[in-house]
Design an enzyme around this catalytic site. Structure first.
Site, PDB file in Angstrom:
ATOM      1  CG  ASP A 166      -1.826   1.060   1.447  1.00 43.76           C
ATOM      2  OD1 ASP A 166      -3.032   0.824   1.330  1.00 43.76           O
ATOM      3  OD2 ASP A 166      -1.362   2.193   1.726  1.00 43.76           O
ATOM      4  CG  ASN A 174      -5.258  11.539  -4.168  1.00 45.99           C
ATOM      5  OD1 ASN A 174      -4.740  11.563  -5.273  1.00 45.99           O
ATOM      6  ND2 ASN A 174      -6.026  10.542  -3.756  1.00 45.99           N
ATOM      7  CG  ASP A 183      -5.685   8.801 -11.136  1.00 42.82           C
ATOM      8  OD1 ASP A 183      -5.876   8.349  -9.994  1.00 42.82           O
ATOM      9  OD2 ASP A 183      -6.611   9.123 -11.917  1.00 42.82           O
ATOM     10  CD  GLU A 206      -3.550   3.735  -0.801  1.00 43.83           C
ATOM     11  OE1 GLU A 206      -4.390   2.943  -0.313  1.00 43.83           O
ATOM     12  OE2 GLU A 206      -2.511   4.101  -0.216  1.00 43.83           O
TER      13      GLU A 206
HETATM   14  P1  GH3 Z   1      -1.373   4.973   4.857  1.00 38.38           P
HETATM   15  O1  GH3 Z   1       0.077   5.284   4.851  1.00 38.38           O
HETATM   16  O2  GH3 Z   1      -1.855   4.581   6.200  1.00 38.38           O
HETATM   17  O3  GH3 Z   1      -1.715   3.964   3.832  1.00 38.38           O
HETATM   18  O4  GH3 Z   1      -2.105   6.330   4.504  1.00 38.38           O
HETATM   19  P2  GH3 Z   1      -2.902   6.660   3.186  1.00 38.38           P
HETATM   20  O5  GH3 Z   1      -3.151   8.138   3.184  1.00 38.38           O
HETATM   21  O6  GH3 Z   1      -2.216   6.115   2.018  1.00 38.38           O
HETATM   22  O7  GH3 Z   1      -4.208   5.793   3.409  1.00 38.38           O
HETATM   23  P3  GH3 Z   1      -5.708   5.963   3.063  1.00 38.38           P
HETATM   24  O8  GH3 Z   1      -6.229   4.580   2.835  1.00 38.38           O
HETATM   25  O9  GH3 Z   1      -6.345   6.773   4.130  1.00 38.38           O
HETATM   26  O10 GH3 Z   1      -5.760   6.786   1.711  1.00 38.38           O
HETATM   27  C1  GH3 Z   1      -5.854   6.208   0.476  1.00 38.38           C
HETATM   28  C2  GH3 Z   1      -6.403   7.268  -0.464  1.00 38.38           C
HETATM   29  O11 GH3 Z   1      -6.347   6.810  -1.812  1.00 38.38           O
HETATM   30  C3  GH3 Z   1      -7.852   7.595  -0.229  1.00 38.38           C
HETATM   31  C4  GH3 Z   1      -8.475   7.688  -1.604  1.00 38.38           C
HETATM   32  O12 GH3 Z   1      -9.075   8.931  -1.836  1.00 38.38           O
HETATM   33  C5  GH3 Z   1      -7.318   7.543  -2.536  1.00 38.38           C
HETATM   34  N1  GH3 Z   1      -7.625   6.808  -3.758  1.00 38.38           N
HETATM   35  C6  GH3 Z   1      -8.258   5.620  -3.881  1.00 38.38           C
HETATM   36  N2  GH3 Z   1      -8.327   5.245  -5.177  1.00 38.38           N
HETATM   37  C7  GH3 Z   1      -7.717   6.233  -5.905  1.00 38.38           C
HETATM   38  C8  GH3 Z   1      -7.457   6.431  -7.296  1.00 38.38           C
HETATM   39  O13 GH3 Z   1      -7.795   5.605  -8.155  1.00 38.38           O
HETATM   40  N3  GH3 Z   1      -6.794   7.548  -7.667  1.00 38.38           N
HETATM   41  C9  GH3 Z   1      -6.381   8.481  -6.755  1.00 38.38           C
HETATM   42  N4  GH3 Z   1      -5.743   9.552  -7.182  1.00 38.38           N
HETATM   43  N5  GH3 Z   1      -6.636   8.337  -5.425  1.00 38.38           N
HETATM   44  C10 GH3 Z   1      -7.278   7.229  -5.002  1.00 38.38           C
HETATM   45 MG    MG Z   2      -4.885   1.976   1.325  1.00 38.10          MG
HETATM   46 MG    MG Z   3      -1.947   4.090   1.750  1.00 38.38          MG
HETATM   47 MG    MG Z   4      -4.526   3.192   4.187  1.00 39.67          MG
END
Ligand code: GH3
Ligand code: MG
Ligand code: MG
Ligand code: MG
Length: 284
Positions: A166, A174, A183, A206
């Site tokens: 991850d 973002n 992306d 992600e």
């Molecule tokens: P951690 O280190 O704990 O993983 O923190 P994090 O911020 O990576 O974790 P979190 O799961 O809170 O955030 C993942 C984000 O990914 C939230 C969501 O808006 C974003 N996301 C999910 N799918 C996509 C995508 O296809 N494209 C983009 N740009 N963002 C995405």
């Molecule tokens: Mg995640």
């Molecule tokens: Mg993450």
């Molecule tokens: Mg996460």
């Protein structure tokens, strides 16, 4: 299209082969069913199988059934059966054995080519559908469903391992640079992972899954460590020259007689530990 034709007569193969080649098709002639099946097994680019019902050894109907099994649900294979008998029961039996179409033998060239144009239309449609249903559009990786299906297809080896990873603090990326920059990062990370592992899927936003058929947890950890370093070395000058990305990884054993879900849970626990331990690391 790539067409395998099966008929016991070399003369028939030559005549039909010439007709198809003149229309721009690539032809693989076979005088028996076993050669045709072998070809279908080894060559996933065959689009069409044209077979006579009357063959030496395995019958055309048996060949049709076998070919359907070999092609499975992930591959478009159009099967056209030829027979000198146009009796209704023959046609019904051929279609029920898995044929898509039937033509009386010897076929007129224009009718054969017209039927192959139908095959071409349907094969395109089917392969588009298979691609849309299995490939993640952003990354080109297997999507979640296809990743699980692929795992299920693997005969369980003596040892298997899985890993998930991850992107760290991805939400910040973002929030800072926008969703489309996010992306770009996801696609770059996917590319780095697929350069190190043949079976990678995008499990969600992600988050990615890696499959190691026949591999141990140690193998999984080694590969994850390589991906971790490759990702950490990525730069994104078009987003921000200072931007650096890290990922956290969790690897787990996939025990025999266990659904992959259970192995993924194990990997997920390890991933959680990697996040809790400070991120940018591999845990097992
Ligand atoms: P951690 O280190 O704990 O993983 O923190 P994090 O911020 O990576 O974790 P979190 O799961 O809170 O955030 C993942 C984000 O990914 C939230 C969501 O808006 C974003 N996301 C999910 N799918 C996509 C995508 O296809 N494209 C983009 N740009 N963002 C995405
Ligand atoms: Mg995640
Ligand atoms: Mg993450
Ligand atoms: Mg996460």
């Amino acid at each position: 299209m790539k067409i395998v034709i099966v008929d016991p007569s070399r003369v028939v193969l030559k005549v039909l082969g010439a007709t198809l080649e003149n229309a721009g098709h690539e032809v693989v002639p076979c005088t028996d069913a076993m050669a045709a099946i072998e070809r279908l097994r080894q060559d996933s680019f065959v689009d069409v199988l044209v077979t006579s019902l009357q063959l030496d050894g395995m019958s055309g109907l048996q060949l049709t059934r076998q070919a359907r099994l070999v092609a499975g649900s992930r591959r478009a294979l159009y099967i056209l059966v030829m027979s000198s008998s146009s009796e209704r029961s023959t046609v019904v039996e051929a279609l029920d054995s898995g044929a898509d179409d039937f033509i009386v033998k010897p076929p007129a060239a224009d009718e054969l080519l017209a039927r192959l144009r139908v095959a071409c239309r349907l094969a395109r449609l089917q392969s588009d559908l298979i691609r849309l249903a299995t490939i993640d559009a952003l990354t080109g990786l297997l999507n979640r469903r296809a990743f699980f299906e692929t795992a299920a297809l693997y005969s369980r080896c003596e040892t298997d391992a899985v890993a998930i990873f991850d992107i760290d603090r991805f939400k910040q990326i973002n929030d800072t640079y926008g969703h489309s920059a996010g992306d770009v990062v996801i696609a770059a990370v996917a590319h780095a992972a697929s350069a190190r592992c043949a079976m990678v899927g995008r499990l969600g936003g992600e988050e990615f899954g890696l499959l190691f058929p026949g591999g141990s947890v140690k193998d999984a950890v080694t590969t994850c460590e390589a991906v971790r370093l490759d990702v950490a070395a990525l730069s994104f000058p078009e987003i921000d020259p200072r931007l650096r990305i890290t990922c956290s990884f969790g690897a787990g054993e996939w025990r025999r007689d266990e659904l992959m879900d259970e192995a993924l849970k194990r990997a997920d626990v390890a991933l959680y530990a990697a996040k809790a331990g400070g991120r940018n690391r591999v845990m097992a």
